[in-house]
Structure formats: C-alpha cells, structure tokens
Design a protein around this motif. Structure first.
Motif, PDB file in Angstrom:
ATOM      1  N   GLY A   1      67.077  70.644  38.605  1.00 51.00           N
ATOM      2  CA  GLY A   1      65.831  71.310  38.248  1.00 51.00           C
ATOM      3  C   GLY A   1      65.511  72.488  39.148  1.00 51.00           C
ATOM      4  N   CYS A   2      65.963  72.438  40.396  1.00 49.76           N
ATOM      5  CA  CYS A   2      65.753  73.582  41.294  1.00 49.76           C
ATOM      6  C   CYS A   2      66.445  74.822  40.742  1.00 49.76           C
ATOM      7  CB  CYS A   2      66.279  73.253  42.692  1.00 49.76           C
ATOM      8  SG  CYS A   2      65.361  71.962  43.555  1.00 49.76           S
ATOM      9  N   PHE A   3      67.661  74.664  40.250  1.00 50.29           N
ATOM     10  CA  PHE A   3      68.368  75.802  39.658  1.00 50.29           C
ATOM     11  C   PHE A   3      67.733  76.231  38.343  1.00 50.29           C
ATOM     12  CE2 PHE A   3      71.683  74.149  42.488  1.00 50.29           C
ATOM     13  CZ  PHE A   3      72.088  75.329  43.101  1.00 50.29           C
ATOM     14  N   VAL A   4      67.196  75.271  37.595  1.00 50.00           N
ATOM     15  CA  VAL A   4      66.482  75.615  36.367  1.00 50.00           C
ATOM     16  C   VAL A   4      65.270  76.489  36.689  1.00 50.00           C
ATOM     17  CG1 VAL A   4      65.123  74.665  34.465  1.00 50.00           C
ATOM     18  CG2 VAL A   4      67.273  73.583  35.103  1.00 50.00           C
ATOM     19  N   VAL A   5      64.563  76.147  37.766  1.00 54.35           N
ATOM     20  CA  VAL A   5      63.393  76.941  38.178  1.00 54.35           C
ATOM     21  C   VAL A   5      63.828  78.298  38.713  1.00 54.35           C
ATOM     22  CG1 VAL A   5      61.503  77.058  39.857  1.00 54.35           C
ATOM     23  CG2 VAL A   5      61.932  74.941  38.606  1.00 54.35           C
ATOM     24  N   TRP A   6      64.828  78.314  39.582  1.00 52.56           N
ATOM     25  CA  TRP A   6      65.273  79.577  40.173  1.00 52.56           C
ATOM     26  C   TRP A   6      65.822  80.531  39.124  1.00 52.56           C
ATOM     27  CZ3 TRP A   6      68.317  76.330  44.234  1.00 52.56           C
ATOM     28  CH2 TRP A   6      67.428  75.875  45.219  1.00 52.56           C
ATOM     29  N   ARG A   7      66.547  80.000  38.163  1.00 47.42           N
ATOM     30  CA  ARG A   7      67.172  80.835  37.137  1.00 47.42           C
ATOM     31  C   ARG A   7      66.273  81.059  35.925  1.00 47.42           C
ATOM     32  NH1 ARG A   7      72.920  81.258  36.479  1.00 47.42           N
ATOM     33  NH2 ARG A   7      74.037  80.790  38.411  1.00 47.42           N
ATOM     34  N   ARG A   8      65.106  80.428  35.912  1.00 47.64           N
ATOM     35  CA  ARG A   8      64.182  80.517  34.780  1.00 47.64           C
ATOM     36  C   ARG A   8      64.867  80.046  33.494  1.00 47.64           C
ATOM     37  NH1 ARG A   8      61.135  86.318  36.129  1.00 47.64           N
ATOM     38  NH2 ARG A   8      60.408  85.669  38.208  1.00 47.64           N
ATOM     39  N   MET A   9      65.452  78.866  33.590  1.00 46.90           N
ATOM     40  CA  MET A   9      66.194  78.279  32.476  1.00 46.90           C
ATOM     41  C   MET A   9      65.393  77.180  31.770  1.00 46.90           C
ATOM     42  SD  MET A   9      69.985  77.843  34.204  1.00 46.90           S
ATOM     43  CE  MET A   9      70.573  76.833  32.835  1.00 46.90           C
ATOM     44  N   ALA A  10      64.071  77.180  31.935  1.00 40.91           N
ATOM     45  CA  ALA A  10      63.271  76.101  31.365  1.00 40.91           C
ATOM     46  C   ALA A  10      63.453  76.005  29.855  1.00 40.91           C
ATOM     47  CB  ALA A  10      61.801  76.309  31.707  1.00 40.91           C
ATOM     48  N   TYR A  11      63.477  77.144  29.200  1.00 42.19           N
ATOM     49  CA  TYR A  11      63.629  77.136  27.750  1.00 42.19           C
ATOM     50  C   TYR A  11      65.008  76.625  27.354  1.00 42.19           C
ATOM     51  CZ  TYR A  11      61.970  78.622  23.133  1.00 42.19           C
ATOM     52  OH  TYR A  11      61.521  78.653  21.844  1.00 42.19           O
ATOM     53  N   MET A  12      65.995  76.867  28.206  1.00 46.85           N
ATOM     54  CA  MET A  12      67.342  76.353  27.947  1.00 46.85           C
ATOM     55  C   MET A  12      67.334  74.829  27.946  1.00 46.85           C
ATOM     56  SD  MET A  12      70.554  76.890  27.403  1.00 46.85           S
ATOM     57  CE  MET A  12      72.044  75.911  27.475  1.00 46.85           C
ATOM     58  N   GLY A  13      66.660  74.239  28.916  1.00 50.47           N
ATOM     59  CA  GLY A  13      66.552  72.786  28.969  1.00 50.47           C
ATOM     60  C   GLY A  13      65.811  72.232  27.767  1.00 50.47           C
ATOM     61  N   ASP A  14      64.762  72.921  27.365  1.00 46.00           N
ATOM     62  CA  ASP A  14      63.985  72.500  26.206  1.00 46.00           C
ATOM     63  C   ASP A  14      64.832  72.557  24.943  1.00 46.00           C
ATOM     64  OD1 ASP A  14      61.489  71.448  25.625  1.00 46.00           O
ATOM     65  OD2 ASP A  14      60.736  73.357  24.845  1.00 46.00           O
TER      66      ASP A  14
ATOM     67  N   LEU B   1      73.304  70.281  32.715  1.00 43.03           N
ATOM     68  CA  LEU B   1      72.021  70.135  32.037  1.00 43.03           C
ATOM     69  C   LEU B   1      72.166  69.268  30.789  1.00 43.03           C
ATOM     70  CD1 LEU B   1      69.059  71.063  32.101  1.00 43.03           C
ATOM     71  CD2 LEU B   1      69.742  73.043  30.730  1.00 43.03           C
ATOM     72  N   ALA B   2      73.243  69.480  30.044  1.00 42.66           N
ATOM     73  CA  ALA B   2      73.486  68.662  28.853  1.00 42.66           C
ATOM     74  C   ALA B   2      73.662  67.193  29.220  1.00 42.66           C
ATOM     75  CB  ALA B   2      74.720  69.180  28.122  1.00 42.66           C
ATOM     76  N   LEU B   3      74.336  66.929  30.326  1.00 45.68           N
ATOM     77  CA  LEU B   3      74.545  65.551  30.766  1.00 45.68           C
ATOM     78  C   LEU B   3      73.219  64.907  31.162  1.00 45.68           C
ATOM     79  CD1 LEU B   3      76.546  63.316  31.290  1.00 45.68           C
ATOM     80  CD2 LEU B   3      76.990  64.275  33.561  1.00 45.68           C
ATOM     81  N   VAL B   4      72.353  65.654  31.827  1.00 42.91           N
ATOM     82  CA  VAL B   4      71.039  65.126  32.203  1.00 42.91           C
ATOM     83  C   VAL B   4      70.229  64.790  30.956  1.00 42.91           C
ATOM     84  CG1 VAL B   4      68.812  65.734  33.235  1.00 42.91           C
ATOM     85  CG2 VAL B   4      70.928  66.212  34.462  1.00 42.91           C
TER      86      VAL B   4
ATOM     87  N   VAL C   1      62.889  59.090  29.361  1.00 37.18           N
ATOM     88  CA  VAL C   1      61.642  59.793  29.068  1.00 37.18           C
ATOM     89  C   VAL C   1      61.652  60.484  27.714  1.00 37.18           C
ATOM     90  CG1 VAL C   1      60.981  60.148  31.472  1.00 37.18           C
ATOM     91  CG2 VAL C   1      62.460  61.816  30.344  1.00 37.18           C
ATOM     92  N   GLY C   2      62.772  60.454  26.999  1.00 41.06           N
ATOM     93  CA  GLY C   2      62.812  61.058  25.680  1.00 41.06           C
ATOM     94  C   GLY C   2      63.078  62.553  25.731  1.00 41.06           C
ATOM     95  N   VAL C   3      63.411  63.108  24.577  1.00 42.77           N
ATOM     96  CA  VAL C   3      63.832  64.510  24.534  1.00 42.77           C
ATOM     97  C   VAL C   3      62.676  65.478  24.765  1.00 42.77           C
ATOM     98  CG1 VAL C   3      65.757  63.990  23.000  1.00 42.77           C
ATOM     99  CG2 VAL C   3      63.571  64.628  22.017  1.00 42.77           C
ATOM    100  N   LEU C   4      61.454  65.070  24.433  1.00 39.47           N
ATOM    101  CA  LEU C   4      60.328  65.984  24.577  1.00 39.47           C
ATOM    102  C   LEU C   4      59.805  66.064  26.009  1.00 39.47           C
ATOM    103  CD1 LEU C   4      58.252  65.295  21.322  1.00 39.47           C
ATOM    104  CD2 LEU C   4      59.992  67.038  21.747  1.00 39.47           C
ATOM    105  N   LEU C   5      60.190  65.117  26.853  1.00 40.19           N
ATOM    106  CA  LEU C   5      59.663  65.078  28.216  1.00 40.19           C
ATOM    107  C   LEU C   5      60.713  65.359  29.280  1.00 40.19           C
ATOM    108  CD1 LEU C   5      57.370  61.902  27.916  1.00 40.19           C
ATOM    109  CD2 LEU C   5      56.743  64.291  27.580  1.00 40.19           C
ATOM    110  N   VAL C   6      61.983  65.468  28.873  1.00 42.58           N
ATOM    111  CA  VAL C   6      63.035  65.653  29.868  1.00 42.58           C
ATOM    112  C   VAL C   6      62.888  66.976  30.594  1.00 42.58           C
ATOM    113  CG1 VAL C   6      64.625  66.570  28.125  1.00 42.58           C
ATOM    114  CG2 VAL C   6      65.521  65.664  30.252  1.00 42.58           C
ATOM    115  N   THR C   7      62.449  68.023  29.895  1.00 41.33           N
ATOM    116  CA  THR C   7      62.277  69.320  30.553  1.00 41.33           C
ATOM    117  C   THR C   7      61.215  69.244  31.633  1.00 41.33           C
ATOM    118  OG1 THR C   7      62.793  70.328  28.412  1.00 41.33           O
ATOM    119  CG2 THR C   7      61.978  71.785  30.127  1.00 41.33           C
TER     120      THR C   7
END
Length: 264
Positions: free
Chosen positions: A24-37, A176-179, A187-193
C-alpha cells in the motif's frame, strides 16, 4: 486453537495486513489507488468464472486479477489515458461479473460475502491461502524493495541505474493482483483498496524513511483489524466494514496530528 472463529478471523486479517501494508505504501507513492480499485472490481468476474466452471475461487480470482493488471500495464503504454482505461476496465469487469453470476443456475451465491468479505467464516484452509499469498507478496516486495523505490522516485534515475521502471511497475501490479485474491475472503472486493491505502496514508506523519512508513503502516493495519473485529463483536456490526471504519478513524487522528507537526 484454530477452532475459535474469532482467532481465525484475527489471523486472516493480520495475514492480509502483512501483504497489503507495505504494498500500500507503493500504491500511495505511485498514486495507484484507482489501479487497486479496478483490479478488485474485475475480480468479481473471477468469482463468476469459478462458480460457473467449478474452479477454486482463489485461483480464478487471481487469474482474472493478473490478466487485468497485465492488460492495464500494456495498454497504458500505448497512448491510452490511464484513468479512462482503469475506469472502463473496472466497471466492465464488475458489470460482466455480476451479469455472469445471474446466469449460473443451481448455485446459491451470496454476493455480499464477496463484495464486503466474510472474515468471520474463514476456515483453516482459507488461512493457508491468505498467509501463503501474503508470504509471496512480502518476499517479492522485500526482494525488489530498492528497485521499486528507485523506479517510484525517479524513472530517469532508474534507467541510469539499469532498472526498467516498466518491469517494476508490472511486478507491482502482479503483487497487487495477489493481494486482491487474498483479500476477497477477508474484506471483499469493495473494501480491499481501503486496506491498501488507509494504513499507508495514516503512517505518513510518523515516517521519516520509506522503510519506517511500511513498518508503521503494518502496525496501523494490525490495530485496525483487531479493533474492527472487537467492535464488530461488541456492537454486532459487519466485520469487514468495521475493520475499514477503524482504519478510517486512525487515519483521521493521524491527519489531525500532522497539522501541529507542519506548524512547527
């Protein structure tokens, strides 16, 4: 020990945190939140495929999430707008998954369990998948930490250091796909991000180095899991959303703590 459903729930949540917090640190640093979603939403299609063809849900969700991640990484290099591409693929995957589920006959499907998680129903076999997936993600992030960090800070510096930023981006999306595949039961697909972003974002005011941020994010995630499950047991609330609510509360307090730090 594993006969206690609450113990299993805590262990499953901690396993998810071990993988999600550093990533998640890399998701925040890279602004990949939408990618996770987008990856999480597309995993519903994996659930439909698993139920339709009697396949293991974990492997099917992982396959769809990997395909989604690779497609986005490939198409984003071909003059496609990344935000538009993620939006199209996220909602398309979710829509096709829900439509496909409606065609499956003779199978009782609790969509709420897949959307919001069912951590209190985790089995010892589920724990094996959660902790196995978490171990792979932690090993990958540890192995590639410096390269991930260099390509995140400066692609030009990465190229100068003989590091291919696109390869590191692809490895991150695979992790990210593995997580996402690990988190669907917890937590389900809607809350994993939320579990990817909130602990990492809450850790920022206390971190002086990237490594410290990853450690603090893991601690915050663990507190969110234990506190959320305790609140769910005490107030009879949904477990998955309660964990995310606890993470949101911690993020709010750390954000307020950040303001006095800036004033100094």
């Amino acid at each position: 020990m594993l006969d206690d459903f609450m113990v299993r729930a805590v262990l499953a949540g901690l396993g998810l945190v071990m993988a999600a917090a550093p990533l998640g640190c890399f998701v925040v640093w890279r602004r990949m939140a939408y990618m996770g979603d987008a990856t999480a939403h597309a995993s519903i299609l994996g659930v439909a495929i698993a139920l339709g063809f009697s396949l293991p849900i974990f492997s099917s969700v992982l396959f769809v999430a990997l395909v989604m991640a690779i497609l986005v990484s490939t198409l984003s290099d071909r003059n496609f707008s990344t935000d538009s591409l993620l939006g199209v693929m996220a909602h398309s995957g979710l829509a096709f998954g829900l439509v496909a589920v409606s065609f499956i006959e003779g199978v009782r499907i609790d969509l709420m369990a897949y959307l919001f998680g069912e951590i209190l129903a985790v089995t010892p076999r589920d724990l094996l998948f959660v902790w196995g997936g978490a171990a792979i993600v932690v090993a990958l992030v540890t192995w590639r930490w410096s390269k991930f960090l260099t390509s995140t800070l400066s692609p030009d510096l990465a190229y100068a250091s003989d590091i291919d930023p696109r390869r590191e981006q692809l490895l991150l999306t695979v992790a990210l796909a593995l997580v996402v595949a690990v988190a669907i039961k917890v937590v389900g697909v809607l809350l994993v991000t939320a579990m990817l972003i909130m602990p990492a974002a809450a850790a920022r005011p206390f971190a002086r180095t990237p490594e410290m941020m990853a450690v603090v994010a893991t601690i915050i995630g663990a507190v969110s899991v234990v506190g959320g499950l305790w609140g769910a047991l005490l107030y009879n609330t949904p477990a998955g959303p309660s964990i995310v609510c606890m993470a949101a509360i911690i993020f709010t307090f750390t954000s307020l703590f950040r303001i006095p730090l800036r004033a100094r």
